[in-house]
Write a protein that holds these residues in place. Structure first.
Motif, PDB file in Angstrom:
ATOM      1  N   UNK A 399      48.715  45.614  40.406  1.00 29.81           N
ATOM      2  CA  UNK A 399      47.350  45.660  39.898  1.00 29.81           C
ATOM      3  C   UNK A 399      46.610  44.390  40.315  1.00 29.81           C
ATOM      4  N   UNK A 400      45.768  44.483  41.335  1.00 30.34           N
ATOM      5  CA  UNK A 400      45.109  43.306  41.906  1.00 30.34           C
ATOM      6  C   UNK A 400      44.247  42.569  40.891  1.00 30.34           C
ATOM      7  N   UNK A 401      43.550  43.328  40.051  1.00 34.60           N
ATOM      8  CA  UNK A 401      42.693  42.696  39.046  1.00 34.60           C
ATOM      9  C   UNK A 401      43.523  41.914  38.039  1.00 34.60           C
ATOM     10  N   UNK A 402      44.633  42.510  37.612  1.00 33.73           N
ATOM     11  CA  UNK A 402      45.495  41.836  36.652  1.00 33.73           C
ATOM     12  C   UNK A 402      46.199  40.628  37.279  1.00 33.73           C
ATOM     13  N   UNK A 406      46.239  36.842  35.796  1.00 30.12           N
ATOM     14  CA  UNK A 406      47.484  36.099  35.570  1.00 30.12           C
ATOM     15  C   UNK A 406      47.503  34.806  36.372  1.00 30.12           C
ATOM     16  N   UNK A 407      47.056  34.868  37.616  1.00 31.74           N
ATOM     17  CA  UNK A 407      47.040  33.668  38.464  1.00 31.74           C
ATOM     18  C   UNK A 407      46.084  32.617  37.909  1.00 31.74           C
ATOM     19  N   UNK A 408      44.947  33.065  37.399  1.00 25.20           N
ATOM     20  CA  UNK A 408      43.966  32.146  36.818  1.00 25.20           C
ATOM     21  C   UNK A 408      44.553  31.443  35.596  1.00 25.20           C
ATOM     22  N   UNK A 409      45.255  32.210  34.752  1.00 25.84           N
ATOM     23  CA  UNK A 409      45.872  31.616  33.564  1.00 25.84           C
ATOM     24  C   UNK A 409      46.958  30.609  33.958  1.00 25.84           C
TER      25      UNK A 409
END
Length: 435
Positions: A399-402, A406-409
């Motif tokens: 899921x690219x959006x997810x 996750x990467x941002x967090x």
């Protein structure tokens, strides 16, 4: 006189199990690394950190519990009397020291006994406030119970009489000042360096080891279990994460009434139902660590659910393995609610140190640690938690959006990891142990 120019000794008093008191172990390690002789006085039901056991500057003096039957009130007073006598004798038998630092709670009999010893021996007295003892007692006693009033008065009196006070949040610092005129220094819980994001190879090695005990982490069809787990595989000499791996959820709980585990159970039930309806999610493995009085009750409740696509395992991990488990998960869950609303869960600190985003139960001062939607999520009920877990694992792991979320967090958590316990302790607490 600086620490380096004097032979300083500190007694660290924990009227609980030192193996389950990570913050006090970190204190001991920081003191020892400054050349201070440390004597931890505590119960020893579970093993402390390997570094604590092996440190030449740290000694552990074992306290012994009293097991007694009868009415609860009789049990409480008998236990308090035994603890008072055994702690006082232990403090004197182990000789003089320069400082006594004790963990609060519990307040009874820790604070009066430690203060009495300090008065007699002219030793400096430091309290490390993790929470209020009376607020924890209020979970099981009526609001007008005399024990609550006694505990509150003891905490106020001996807190005011301490040479220095440390506490875990700014909310608790403000409350101590406003309510009891106690001046405390905030020493945030920070992750020690044993908590860090694992490489894929390190995760693979951990899953191989864990698979020897739990088949959920193995690939039963693999010819060589060292080359392929349920989550990872070795391809052309390189470890990669499998695209068909299960989701891995992690939580740590004390299995006590102040953590409502039914919230997670209900959220996992929603996941099971959603899985059957959508088929857009992976099977889910939920690892829950910890020990406590309600563990067997909830394990039986989980078994009754008879889930087909959600598996819950409840291992007890050695101190050296716990950071590996935390860093191997995709999402953490914290159910800690805080009896006072003024403390923060160290389990979240550990998760953040390992680079693990968390979904945490919202309470009064949680925003000092978790910012909703930035470095994790907050929830107030099982419906909100289930939405967060389902959203996290929908179309996992593609899921690219997810993945962006996750990467941002995790990038936010990298900032958090820049400040570690050792640096924070040297900056804020070290000065209180100088003669």
């Amino acid at each position: 006189m600086s620490l380096e120019n004097a032979l300083v000794s500190v007694k660290v008093v924990v009227l609980g199990d030192i193996g389950r008191s990570p913050r006090m172990q970190y204190h001991a390690l920081s003191l020892a690394s400054s050349g201070i002789k440390v004597n931890i006085i505590s119960y020893t039901e579970t093993k402390p950190l390997h570094d604590v056991e092996q440190n030449a500057n740290i000694k552990i003096t074992k306290l012994h519990r009293l097991e007694i039957g009868g009415p609860k009130l009789i049990q409480y007073f008998a236990k308090a009397l035994w603890q008072s006598i055994s702690l006082l004798l232990t403090l004197f038998i182990t000789g003089k020291c320069d400082f006594v630092m004790c963990q609060n709670p519990p307040a009874i009999p820790t604070l009066p006994i430690c203060k009495f010893y300090c008065l007699i021996t002219k030793t400096k007295f430091i309290i490390d406030w993790h929470n209020y003892a009376y607020s924890i007692m209020a979970l099981s006693l009526k609001s007008d119970h005399p024990l609550l009033k006694l505990s509150s008065k003891i905490e106020k009196w001996f807190g005011q009489g301490a040479d220095n006070n440390l506490c875990v949040t700014y909310a608790l610092k403000e409350d101590l000042l406003e309510k009891w005129s106690i001046i405390a220094t905030v020493l945030y819980d920070k992750p020690p360096r044993i908590f860090y994001p694992l490489s894929q190879e390190e995760k693979h090695n951990w899953f191989v080891k864990l698979g020897k005990q739990y088949e959920e982490f193995t690939d039963l069809k693999a010819v060589n279990p060292k080359m392929k787990t349920a989550f990872t595989e070795v391809v052309d000499g390189n470890v990669t994460m499998r695209s068909d791996r299960p989701g891995l959820l992690f939580s740590s709980t004390s299995w006590t009434p102040d953590e409502d585990f039914s919230i997670l159970m209900d959220a996992l039930q929603v996941y099971e139902t959603t899985y059957n309806l959508s088929r857009k999610m992976p099977k889910l493995v939920c690892v829950i660590t910890g020990q406590g009085p309600m563990k067997e009750y909830y394990r039986n409740q989980i078994a009754l659910r008879n889930w087909k696509n959600v598996t819950v395992i409840t291992p007890w991990l050695e101190a050296a393995d716990y950071p590996k488990m935390v860093a191997s998960a995709e999402l953490g869950v914290c159910l800690h609610t805080s009896s006072s609303g003024l403390d923060l869960p160290m389990k979240i600190v550990d998760m953040f140190g390992a680079g693990l985003p968390v979904a945490a139960y919202q309470f009064k001062c949680l925003s000092e640690l978790v910012q909703d939607g930035i470095n994790g999520y907050t929830f107030q009920n099982s419906a909100e938690l289930s939405k967060q877990i389902v959203g996290w694992f929908e179309n996992f792991p593609n899921n690219k959006e997810q993945i962006k979320i996750a990467d941002k967090m995790r990038r936010e958590l990298i900032k958090f990891q820049e400040s570690r316990w050792e640096d924070n302790w040297n900056l804020r607490a070290k000065k209180f142990f100088e003669l």
